[in-house]
Design a protein around this motif. Structure first.
Motif, mmCIF file in Angstrom:
data_model
loop_
_atom_site.group_PDB
_atom_site.id
_atom_site.type_symbol
_atom_site.label_atom_id
_atom_site.label_comp_id
_atom_site.label_asym_id
_atom_site.label_seq_id
_atom_site.Cartn_x
_atom_site.Cartn_y
_atom_site.Cartn_z
ATOM 1 N N ALA A 97 0.905 -1.083 0.034
ATOM 2 C CA ALA A 97 0.014 -0.091 0.179
ATOM 3 C C ALA A 97 0.906 1.293 0.089
ATOM 4 O O ALA A 97 0.620 2.212 -0.691
ATOM 5 C CB ALA A 97 -1.091 -0.117 1.120
ATOM 6 N N LEU A 98 1.864 1.293 0.751
ATOM 7 C CA LEU A 98 3.003 2.420 0.793
ATOM 8 C C LEU A 98 3.566 2.471 -0.643
ATOM 9 O O LEU A 98 3.605 3.529 -1.208
ATOM 10 C CB LEU A 98 3.886 2.174 2.098
ATOM 11 C CG LEU A 98 3.325 2.028 3.463
ATOM 12 C CD1 LEU A 98 4.342 2.010 4.339
ATOM 13 C CD2 LEU A 98 2.416 3.531 3.750
ATOM 14 N N LYS A 99 4.059 1.523 -0.997
ATOM 15 C CA LYS A 99 4.681 1.246 -2.421
ATOM 16 C C LYS A 99 3.627 2.052 -3.673
ATOM 17 O O LYS A 99 4.178 2.652 -4.538
ATOM 18 C CB LYS A 99 5.035 0.121 -2.749
ATOM 19 C CG LYS A 99 6.230 -0.037 -3.871
ATOM 20 C CD LYS A 99 6.695 -1.287 -4.252
ATOM 21 C CE LYS A 99 7.612 -1.288 -5.483
ATOM 22 N NZ LYS A 99 8.071 -2.409 -5.718
ATOM 23 N N LEU A 100 2.477 1.876 -3.496
ATOM 24 C CA LEU A 100 1.384 2.137 -4.262
ATOM 25 C C LEU A 100 1.201 3.655 -3.885
ATOM 26 O O LEU A 100 0.040 4.111 -4.606
ATOM 27 C CB LEU A 100 0.187 1.461 -4.437
ATOM 28 C CG LEU A 100 0.468 -0.005 -4.913
ATOM 29 C CD1 LEU A 100 -0.869 -0.921 -4.546
ATOM 30 C CD2 LEU A 100 0.713 0.002 -6.422
ATOM 31 N N HIS A 101 1.592 4.466 -2.964
ATOM 32 C CA HIS A 101 1.249 5.740 -2.696
ATOM 33 C C HIS A 101 0.004 5.705 -2.016
ATOM 34 O O HIS A 101 -0.675 6.984 -2.181
ATOM 35 C CB HIS A 101 1.535 6.626 -3.869
ATOM 36 C CG HIS A 101 2.972 6.648 -4.563
ATOM 37 N ND1 HIS A 101 4.150 7.061 -3.923
ATOM 38 C CD2 HIS A 101 3.216 5.915 -5.596
ATOM 39 C CE1 HIS A 101 5.125 6.542 -4.550
ATOM 40 N NE2 HIS A 101 4.873 5.876 -5.699
ATOM 41 N N LEU A 102 -0.777 4.750 -1.667
ATOM 42 C CA LEU A 102 -2.048 5.049 -0.860
ATOM 43 C C LEU A 102 -1.938 5.539 0.484
ATOM 44 O O LEU A 102 -2.668 5.869 0.956
ATOM 45 C CB LEU A 102 -2.674 3.513 -1.066
ATOM 46 C CG LEU A 102 -3.146 2.959 -2.527
ATOM 47 C CD1 LEU A 102 -3.449 1.516 -2.284
ATOM 48 C CD2 LEU A 102 -3.882 3.913 -2.997
ATOM 49 N N GLY A 103 -0.633 5.380 0.975
ATOM 50 C CA GLY A 103 -0.596 5.844 2.490
ATOM 51 C C GLY A 103 -0.915 4.664 3.232
ATOM 52 O O GLY A 103 -1.974 3.725 2.720
ATOM 53 N N LYS A 104 -0.446 4.862 4.485
ATOM 54 C CA LYS A 104 -1.218 3.779 5.647
ATOM 55 C C LYS A 104 -2.591 3.674 5.739
ATOM 56 O O LYS A 104 -3.376 2.800 6.064
ATOM 57 C CB LYS A 104 -0.586 4.182 7.082
ATOM 58 C CG LYS A 104 -0.970 5.185 7.804
ATOM 59 C CD LYS A 104 -0.502 5.436 9.085
ATOM 60 C CE LYS A 104 -0.942 6.376 10.038
ATOM 61 N NZ LYS A 104 -2.259 5.679 10.624
ATOM 62 N N ASN A 105 -3.430 5.012 5.710
ATOM 63 C CA ASN A 105 -4.765 5.077 5.624
ATOM 64 C C ASN A 105 -5.573 4.773 4.271
ATOM 65 O O ASN A 105 -6.859 4.998 4.197
ATOM 66 C CB ASN A 105 -5.210 6.609 5.917
ATOM 67 C CG ASN A 105 -4.846 6.760 7.434
ATOM 68 O OD1 ASN A 105 -4.628 5.696 8.304
ATOM 69 N ND2 ASN A 105 -4.529 7.944 7.723
ATOM 70 N N LEU A 106 -4.730 4.398 3.534
ATOM 71 C CA LEU A 106 -5.282 3.924 1.906
ATOM 72 C C LEU A 106 -6.217 4.980 1.432
ATOM 73 O O LEU A 106 -7.206 4.637 0.838
ATOM 74 C CB LEU A 106 -6.376 2.535 2.238
ATOM 75 C CG LEU A 106 -5.590 1.361 2.846
ATOM 76 C CD1 LEU A 106 -6.444 0.137 3.110
ATOM 77 C CD2 LEU A 106 -4.355 0.687 1.856
ATOM 78 N N ARG A 107 -5.878 6.312 1.583
ATOM 79 C CA ARG A 107 -6.666 7.302 1.158
ATOM 80 C C ARG A 107 -7.938 7.457 1.467
ATOM 81 O O ARG A 107 -8.976 7.993 1.000
ATOM 82 C CB ARG A 107 -6.302 7.463 -0.510
ATOM 83 C CG ARG A 107 -5.228 7.467 -1.023
ATOM 84 C CD ARG A 107 -5.113 7.501 -2.590
ATOM 85 N NE ARG A 107 -3.763 7.884 -3.222
ATOM 86 C CZ ARG A 107 -3.291 7.783 -4.516
ATOM 87 N NH1 ARG A 107 -4.471 7.580 -5.308
ATOM 88 N NH2 ARG A 107 -2.221 8.191 -4.887
ATOM 89 N N LEU A 108 -8.381 6.988 2.837
ATOM 90 C CA LEU A 108 -9.818 7.032 3.299
ATOM 91 C C LEU A 108 -9.397 8.207 4.069
ATOM 92 O O LEU A 108 -8.824 8.148 5.253
ATOM 93 C CB LEU A 108 -10.035 5.828 3.914
ATOM 94 C CG LEU A 108 -10.077 4.600 3.212
ATOM 95 C CD1 LEU A 108 -10.566 3.364 4.006
ATOM 96 C CD2 LEU A 108 -11.411 4.597 2.266
#
Length: 268
Positions: A98-109
């Motif tokens: 998720a971090l590598k995909l740049h979604l961040g730890k909060n998955l963009r929520l």
């Protein structure tokens, strides 16, 4: 494909079970396209944060003897929905993905604050001790996602593992009366270390997944089914156990969508 999210144990699902193979292929292509767009438009990577354990800033202080933080807030000042995701190496590697995909730890929520506890090699028996330890100094979760149990399938009888899961689900709701439980179904594997029969373990996996849904349903939780198909070798690493980058991407996006549907006022 239909998206069906209902409380009381109905599945959070992004596919029709009758379209499993083709559905997995379509999702895989969508994930690949999404990753290409992410790589093209992202200008810098996010730091890889620790998967397990509190940050150094959570040490007890005179004004906060337990070290437990208060509710986290968004940039707008609204209180975030606390989410814990607990599991074995599948959670560990999906967090890193998720971090590598740049979604961040909060998955963009935007309305969520997600804490990941991915412990490689974790067994079901480690769940309650981990929860009790973390509750001593972390803000208690509003939603608890559990992806655990597959490391016990070879060594435990399905009836024993199912009983432990059911009992511990009720214990968790005693500890956290207002928590929303989400059961993330155990994946199939292409290989099971120590198993005499892959088919027997696969039948056991399905039985335990069904058994786990029973207490979740009674406790008005949710469950998530996944588009991880054992016959698709591209979803697995060379060991045929852990997920490949594409497999982890599918898992991450399914968690993201499940939480988006489950959390009130969640926004991507």
């Amino acid at each position: 494909m239909p998206r069906n999210t209902k409380r009381g144990g109905s599945p959070v699902t992004v596919r029709s079970k009758t379209m499993k193979t083709r559905g997995a292929g379509r999702k895989r292509r969508r994930v690949e396209e999404r990753e290409d767009l992410t790589a093209k438009h992202s200008k810098q990577s996010e730091d890889i944060r620790p998967i397990v354990g509190p940050s150094d800033s959570m040490a007890p202080t005179a004004g906060n003897p337990s070290g437990a933080p208060g509710p986290s807030t968004s940039d707008s000042g609204t209180i975030r929905h606390e989410v814990w995701i607990i599991g074995s190496s599948y959670v560990y590697w999906s967090h890193r993905r998720a971090l590598k995909l740049h979604l961040g730890k909060n998955l963009r929520l935007d309305s969520a604050n997600i804490t990941w506890f991915g412990i490689r090699g974790m067994h079901w028996s480690g769940l309650l001790p981990l929860l009790r330890k973390k509750l001593q100094y972390l803000q208690s979760p509003d939603t608890l996602v559990i992806h655990l149990g597959s490391n016990d399938l070879v060594t435990m009888r399905s009836i024993d593992l199912g009983r432990d899961i059911e009992q511990d689900m009720h214990t968790i709701t005693d500890l956290l009366p207002n928590v929303q439980l989400i059961w993330s179904e155990m994946f199939p594997r292409r290989a099971w270390r120590g198993a005499e029969s892959l088919a027997a373990i696969e039948r056991k996996r399905k039985r335990v997944n069904r058994k786990a849904i029973e207490p979740v349903t009674k406790l008005k939780g949710l469950f998530v089914r996944h588009d991880i198909v054992a016959r698709d070798s591209g979803l697995y690493r060379e060991d045929d156990i852990h997920l490949s980058e594409i497999g982890n991407s599918i898992f991450v996006h399914e968690l993201q969508e499940a939480l988006f549907q489950a959390i009130p006022s969640a926004a991507l």
